[in-house]
Write an enzyme that holds these catalytic residues in place. Structure first.
Site, PDB file in Angstrom:
ATOM      1  N   ARG A  37       0.933  -1.289   0.364  1.00 52.24           N
ATOM      2  CA  ARG A  37       0.165   0.119  -0.323  1.00 52.24           C
ATOM      3  C   ARG A  37       0.657   0.964  -0.025  1.00 52.24           C
ATOM      4  O   ARG A  37       0.379   2.357  -0.713  1.00 52.24           O
ATOM      5  CB  ARG A  37      -0.678  -0.117   1.403  1.00 52.24           C
ATOM      6  CG  ARG A  37      -2.356  -1.063   1.083  1.00 52.24           C
ATOM      7  CD  ARG A  37      -2.789  -0.908   2.152  1.00 52.24           C
ATOM      8  NE  ARG A  37      -3.701  -1.837   2.752  1.00 52.24           N
ATOM      9  CZ  ARG A  37      -4.949  -1.167   3.361  1.00 52.24           C
ATOM     10  NH1 ARG A  37      -4.720  -0.431   3.936  1.00 52.24           N
ATOM     11  NH2 ARG A  37      -5.365  -2.552   3.404  1.00 52.24           N
ATOM     12  N   ASP A 109      -3.247   4.506   5.237  1.00 56.79           N
ATOM     13  CA  ASP A 109      -2.180   4.310   3.802  1.00 56.79           C
ATOM     14  C   ASP A 109      -3.297   3.474   2.508  1.00 56.79           C
ATOM     15  O   ASP A 109      -2.353   2.997   1.188  1.00 56.79           O
ATOM     16  CB  ASP A 109      -1.359   3.002   4.398  1.00 56.79           C
ATOM     17  CG  ASP A 109      -1.799   1.865   5.317  1.00 56.79           C
ATOM     18  OD1 ASP A 109      -3.235   1.247   4.948  1.00 56.79           O
ATOM     19  OD2 ASP A 109      -1.019   0.506   5.254  1.00 56.79           O
ATOM     20  N   ASP A 110      -4.255   4.157   2.704  1.00 61.49           N
ATOM     21  CA  ASP A 110      -4.903   3.296   1.657  1.00 61.49           C
ATOM     22  C   ASP A 110      -6.135   4.344   1.446  1.00 61.49           C
ATOM     23  O   ASP A 110      -6.487   4.239   0.172  1.00 61.49           O
ATOM     24  CB  ASP A 110      -6.501   2.170   1.525  1.00 61.49           C
ATOM     25  CG  ASP A 110      -7.441   2.325   2.686  1.00 61.49           C
ATOM     26  OD1 ASP A 110      -7.497   3.426   3.519  1.00 61.49           O
ATOM     27  OD2 ASP A 110      -7.952   1.314   3.046  1.00 61.49           O
ATOM     28  N   ASP A 194     -10.737   6.533  15.566  1.00 63.77           N
ATOM     29  CA  ASP A 194     -10.961   7.999  14.923  1.00 63.77           C
ATOM     30  C   ASP A 194     -11.888   8.990  15.701  1.00 63.77           C
ATOM     31  O   ASP A 194     -12.649   9.656  15.920  1.00 63.77           O
ATOM     32  CB  ASP A 194     -11.734   8.002  13.359  1.00 63.77           C
ATOM     33  CG  ASP A 194     -12.387   6.815  13.966  1.00 63.77           C
ATOM     34  OD1 ASP A 194     -12.340   6.030  14.429  1.00 63.77           O
ATOM     35  OD2 ASP A 194     -12.430   5.910  11.979  1.00 63.77           O
ATOM     36  N   HIS A 218     -13.500   3.653   1.984  1.00 66.02           N
ATOM     37  CA  HIS A 218     -13.612   2.729   1.043  1.00 66.02           C
ATOM     38  C   HIS A 218     -15.184   2.527   1.132  1.00 66.02           C
ATOM     39  O   HIS A 218     -15.910   1.404   0.567  1.00 66.02           O
ATOM     40  CB  HIS A 218     -13.091   1.168   0.489  1.00 66.02           C
ATOM     41  CG  HIS A 218     -11.919   1.179   1.591  1.00 66.02           C
ATOM     42  ND1 HIS A 218     -12.883   0.534   2.141  1.00 66.02           N
ATOM     43  CD2 HIS A 218     -11.421   1.431   2.048  1.00 66.02           C
ATOM     44  CE1 HIS A 218     -12.092   0.173   3.181  1.00 66.02           C
ATOM     45  NE2 HIS A 218     -11.205   0.287   3.709  1.00 66.02           N
TER      46      HIS A 218
HETATM   47  N1  UDP Z   1      -3.883  -1.231   9.997  1.00 65.89           N
HETATM   48  C1  UDP Z   1      -3.130  -1.566  10.759  1.00 65.89           C
HETATM   49  N2  UDP Z   1      -2.670  -2.925  11.502  1.00 65.89           N
HETATM   50  C2  UDP Z   1      -3.382  -3.863  10.489  1.00 65.89           C
HETATM   51  C3  UDP Z   1      -4.129  -3.586   9.780  1.00 65.89           C
HETATM   52  C4  UDP Z   1      -4.077  -2.495   9.545  1.00 65.89           C
HETATM   53  O1  UDP Z   1      -2.413  -0.963  11.189  1.00 65.89           O
HETATM   54  O2  UDP Z   1      -2.893  -5.620  11.058  1.00 65.89           O
HETATM   55  C5  UDP Z   1      -4.154  -0.284   9.286  1.00 65.89           C
HETATM   56  C6  UDP Z   1      -3.841  -0.334   8.088  1.00 65.89           C
HETATM   57  O3  UDP Z   1      -1.839   0.347   7.688  1.00 65.89           O
HETATM   58  C7  UDP Z   1      -4.802   1.408   8.136  1.00 65.89           C
HETATM   59  C8  UDP Z   1      -5.777   1.589   9.008  1.00 65.89           C
HETATM   60  O4  UDP Z   1      -4.897   0.224   9.794  1.00 65.89           O
HETATM   61  O5  UDP Z   1      -3.974   2.192   8.103  1.00 65.89           O
HETATM   62  C9  UDP Z   1      -6.754   0.833   8.506  1.00 65.89           C
HETATM   63  O6  UDP Z   1      -6.490  -0.381   7.623  1.00 65.89           O
HETATM   64  P1  UDP Z   1      -7.616  -1.142   6.538  1.00 65.89           P
HETATM   65  O7  UDP Z   1      -7.442  -0.127   5.448  1.00 65.89           O
HETATM   66  O8  UDP Z   1      -7.348  -3.016   6.301  1.00 65.89           O
HETATM   67  O9  UDP Z   1      -8.678  -1.036   7.732  1.00 65.89           O
HETATM   68  P2  UDP Z   1     -10.164  -1.008   7.392  1.00 65.89           P
HETATM   69  O10 UDP Z   1     -10.543  -0.377   8.662  1.00 65.89           O
HETATM   70  O11 UDP Z   1     -10.103   0.624   5.945  1.00 65.89           O
HETATM   71  O12 UDP Z   1     -11.017  -1.233   6.867  1.00 65.89           O
HETATM   72 MN    MN Z   2      -9.183   0.850   4.710  1.00 64.80          MN
END
Ligand code: UDP
Ligand code: MN
Length: 264
Positions: A37, A109-110, A194, A218
Site C-alpha cells: 500500500r 495508507d489506502d 477516530d 472505501h
Molecule cells: N492497519 C494496521 N494493522 C493491521 C491492519 C491495518 O495498522 O493489522 C492500519 C492500516 O495500515 C490502515 C488502517 O489500519 O492505515 C486501516 O486498515 P484497513 O484499510 O485494512 O481497514 P479498514 O479499517 O479501512 O477496513
Molecule cells: Mn481502509
C-alpha cells in the site's frame, strides 16, 4: 462551511498565507503494507509532500529510511485492534504537537491525497479557530454506551477518509489526548481511535465537527465520484466493499489488472 467548488486563484492567494508545508500529514500504516500500500502513495502524492508527511508504522524499513522519508517507529502493536490503532493515532497526535506545523491531518495508507485541494480547503477556515473537519462515516451521531452521562452522542470523522484538526483545537485536546491519555480516553469509551478524536472534540470541548463531502473512504460507493471531479476531492480511497472491489473510475494508461487501486 465545507466549500462546494474551487475558489479563484486570486481569492486563494489573498485569503491566507497558509502553505502546503504548514500541514502535518500523518499516514498510518503497518509493516505488512509497506510494499503493497505505502509504496503506491510514495510514488504518487507523497512524492510531492515528502518533507511534511510523517509515516507512522510498527516495523523497521531500511529502504524507506535511507530514501529520506519521515518514518516514525511507534512501538505500537501491528494488529487491527482498537488498542493498536489508538496507540498509532496517539503517536500521530504527539508527533504533530511536537512539530511547528499549523494543521494536523490524518490519513490511512489506502488514501490518496490531493495536497493542493487539501490546502485550499484549510485556507477557507480562520486559521486561529477550533476546526475539526472530515467526513462522518455514519448518517447519525454515534453513542458512547460506556458513558453514564445523559447525552453521549457525538459525530466523528471516519479515519479511513482522513480528517484534519487546527493547531488551536489540537492544543485544547491535550488533557485527553497527549501522551498516554489518548489511549486511556479510547479505552474509557471503548471506541476506536477516530471515534475518540470526535469524542474529545465534540463532548469534552464542545466544538462541532465540520462535515465535509470532499473526504472519501472505501465505505462509500467510490464509483459515484466522476472522473471530472477527482482533482477537487481532498482524499480518495479504494478497498473491498460488500465483497467487491470499490474504487474510483479513472481512465488512464493502466488497466484495472495493472492498477486495481486506481491510484496510480
Ligand atoms: N492497519 C494496521 N494493522 C493491521 C491492519 C491495518 O495498522 O493489522 C492500519 C492500516 O495500515 C490502515 C488502517 O489500519 O492505515 C486501516 O486498515 P484497513 O484499510 O485494512 O481497514 P479498514 O479499517 O479501512 O477496513
Ligand atoms: Mn481502509
Amino acid at each position: 462551511k465545507c466549500p462546494n467548488g474551487a475558489e479563484s486563484e486570486e481569492a486563494r492567494v489573498t485569503r491566507s498565507t497558509l502553505k502546503v508545508e504548514d500541514i502535518y500529514i500523518a499516514v498510518k500504516t503497518t509493516g505488512k503494507f509497506h510494499k503493497t500500500r505505502l509504496a503506491l502513495l510514495l510514488e504518487t502524492w507523497i512524492s510531492k509532500t515528502k518533507a511534511h508527511t510523517f509515516i507512522f508504522t510498527d516495523a523497521e524499513d531500511a529502504d524507506l529510511s535511507s530514501a529520506g522519508y519521515n518514518l516514525v517507529q511507534t512501538g505500537c502493536q501491528s494488529d487491527h485492534s482498537q488498542q493498536a490503532l489508538s496507540c498509532k493515532m496517539s503517536a500521530e497526535y504527539d508527533g504533530f504537537m511536537a512539530s511547528d506545523k499549523r494543521w494536523f491531518c490524518h490519513v490511512d495508507d489506502d488514501n490518496y491525497v490531493n495536497p493542493h485541494t487539501l490546502l485550499s480547503l484549510l485556507q477557507t477556515f480562520p486559521q486561529d479557530a477550533d476546526i475539526y473537519v472530515g467526513k462522518p462515516s455514519l448518517d447519525k451521531p454515534i453513542t458512547a454506551h460506556e458513558l453514564l452521562e445523559g447525552n453521549a452522542t457525538f459525530w466523528f470523522a471516519t479515519g479511513g477518509a482522513g480528517f484534519c484538526l487546527s493547531r488551536h483545537l489540537a492544543e485544547k485536546m491535550v488533557p485527553w489526548a497527549s501522551g498516554s491519555r489518548f489511549e486511556q480516553t479510547s479505552a474509557s469509551i471503548r471506541l476506536p481511535d477516530d471515534c475518540t478524536v470526535g469524542f474529545i472534540v465534540e463532548k469534552r470541548l464542545g466544538v462541532s465537527m465540520v462535515h465535509c463531502h470532499l473526504f472519501h473512504s472505501h465505505l462509500e460507493n467510490l464509483l459515484l465520484i466522476s472522473q471530472r471531479n477527482l482533482p477537487q476531492q481532498v482524499t480518495l480511497s479504494y478497498g473491498i466493499f460488500e465483497n467487491k472491489m470499490n474504487s474510483i473510475e479513472v481512465k488512464g494508461s493502466f488497466s484495472k489488472e495493472q492498477d486495481p487501486s486506481r491510484l496510480v
